[in-house]
Design a protein around this motif. Structure first.
Motif, short mmCIF file in Angstrom:
data_model
loop_
_atom_site.label_atom_id
_atom_site.label_comp_id
_atom_site.label_asym_id
_atom_site.label_seq_id
_atom_site.Cartn_x
_atom_site.Cartn_y
_atom_site.Cartn_z
N PRO A 1 -0.64 112.28 18.58
CA PRO A 1 0.14 113.25 18.62
C PRO A 1 -0.78 114.49 18.48
O PRO A 1 -1.53 114.57 17.32
CB PRO A 1 1.41 113.26 17.67
N ASN A 2 -0.54 115.58 18.99
CA ASN A 2 -1.34 116.88 18.90
C ASN A 2 -1.06 117.26 17.24
O ASN A 2 -0.18 117.80 16.86
CB ASN A 2 -1.01 117.77 19.93
N ALA A 3 -2.33 117.29 16.47
CA ALA A 3 -2.30 117.60 15.43
C ALA A 3 -1.94 118.97 15.03
O ALA A 3 -1.59 119.69 14.11
CB ALA A 3 -3.54 117.40 14.51
N ALA A 4 -2.14 119.86 16.15
CA ALA A 4 -2.02 121.38 15.77
C ALA A 4 -0.65 121.90 15.76
O ALA A 4 -0.28 122.86 15.21
CB ALA A 4 -2.78 122.04 16.96
N VAL A 5 0.26 120.85 16.54
CA VAL A 5 1.74 121.23 16.34
C VAL A 5 2.10 121.17 15.01
O VAL A 5 2.99 121.93 14.56
CB VAL A 5 2.54 120.23 17.18
N SER A 6 1.72 120.43 14.19
CA SER A 6 2.20 120.21 12.59
C SER A 6 1.25 120.98 11.61
O SER A 6 1.17 120.77 10.51
CB SER A 6 2.22 118.77 12.21
N GLY A 7 0.17 121.85 12.23
CA GLY A 7 -0.54 122.66 11.30
C GLY A 7 -1.88 122.03 11.18
O GLY A 7 -2.71 122.54 10.26
N GLY A 8 -2.30 120.83 11.54
CA GLY A 8 -3.32 120.11 11.41
C GLY A 8 -4.50 120.64 12.36
O GLY A 8 -4.31 121.61 13.06
N GLU A 9 -5.78 120.05 12.32
CA GLU A 9 -6.77 120.53 13.24
C GLU A 9 -7.16 119.48 14.20
O GLU A 9 -7.06 118.16 14.08
CB GLU A 9 -8.01 120.71 12.09
N ALA A 10 -7.29 120.15 15.43
CA ALA A 10 -7.51 118.93 16.42
C ALA A 10 -8.90 118.43 16.11
O ALA A 10 -9.91 119.16 15.53
CB ALA A 10 -7.62 120.03 17.69
N LEU A 11 -9.29 117.44 16.61
CA LEU A 11 -10.60 116.72 16.81
C LEU A 11 -11.79 117.46 17.42
O LEU A 11 -11.25 117.95 18.70
CB LEU A 11 -10.41 115.36 17.37
N GLY A 12 -12.83 117.62 16.77
CA GLY A 12 -13.98 118.28 17.66
C GLY A 12 -14.80 117.13 17.94
O GLY A 12 -14.74 116.24 18.80
#
Length: 183
Positions: A81-92
């Motif tokens: 699940p998209n980490a940005a939705v819960s305040g996390g960082e997306a994978l680079g």
């Protein structure tokens, strides 16, 4: 002369199957990854998310490279699940496998729409790659095969990648421009 054109409103040839999609259409993205040894794994995020076109569930059954060089290999992939939705960082980019990139191996289910307000926000896709021989290795895009309620499809993700050899980062940028000029 009367012309009859079939019109389908609210119908899908796929029945109840949901489809895999990108949230904002196609945008060409490309990146170069420098200082990569032969057979050294690197895991990338696709610089965005994939999602279902409406509520439902589907399975990503394969990730393939589009028009890859002969020394470019996809070794694994996983979704979360998209980490940005819960305040996390997306994978680079992570030098290592999908688990090193903090993705659970074998996760292939997508059950979120692109709409963040509806418990959605989509899924990040991690793709583990290697350069299997000398020289630059590349793929012009990625193709995600999916299945839902017996229907199948392929989503083209316009994300080109160049895996550079021991070339410094500034030279790797020049190599990735070659991919753009060759398409």
């Amino acid at each position: 002369m009367i012309s009859l054109t079939p019109l389908m409103v609210g119908c899908s040839l796929r029945g109840d199957a949901v489809e895999l999609t990108l949230p904002s259409g196609e945008q060409w993205v490309y990146t170069g990854i420098p200082l990569l040894e032969v057979d050294q794994p690197v895991t990338i995020g696709i610089d965005g998310v994939v999602c279902t076109d409406r509520p439902g569930t589907l399975e990503v059954t394969d990730v393939r490279a589009e028009d890859p060089s002969s020394n470019f290999r996809i070794e694994d992939y996983s979704l979360r699940p998209n980490a940005a939705v819960s305040g996390g960082e997306a994978l680079g980019t992570v030098y290592g496998d999908v688990e090193t990139a903090q993705f659970q191996a074998g996760q292939t289910t997508v059950d979120r729409t692109c709409d963040e307000g509806d418990g959605g926000g989509g899924y990040e896709v991690a793709i583990q790659l290697t350069r299997t021989g000398p020289g630059r290795a590349y793929s012009r895009a990625f193709l995600l095969d999916w299945e839902s309620d017996g229907a199948q499809g392929t989503l083209r993700v316009p994300y080109a990648v160049v895996l550079c050899d021991q070339t410094p980062a500034n030279k790797c940028d020049e190599q990735k421009r070659l991919i753009d000029s060759e398409r």
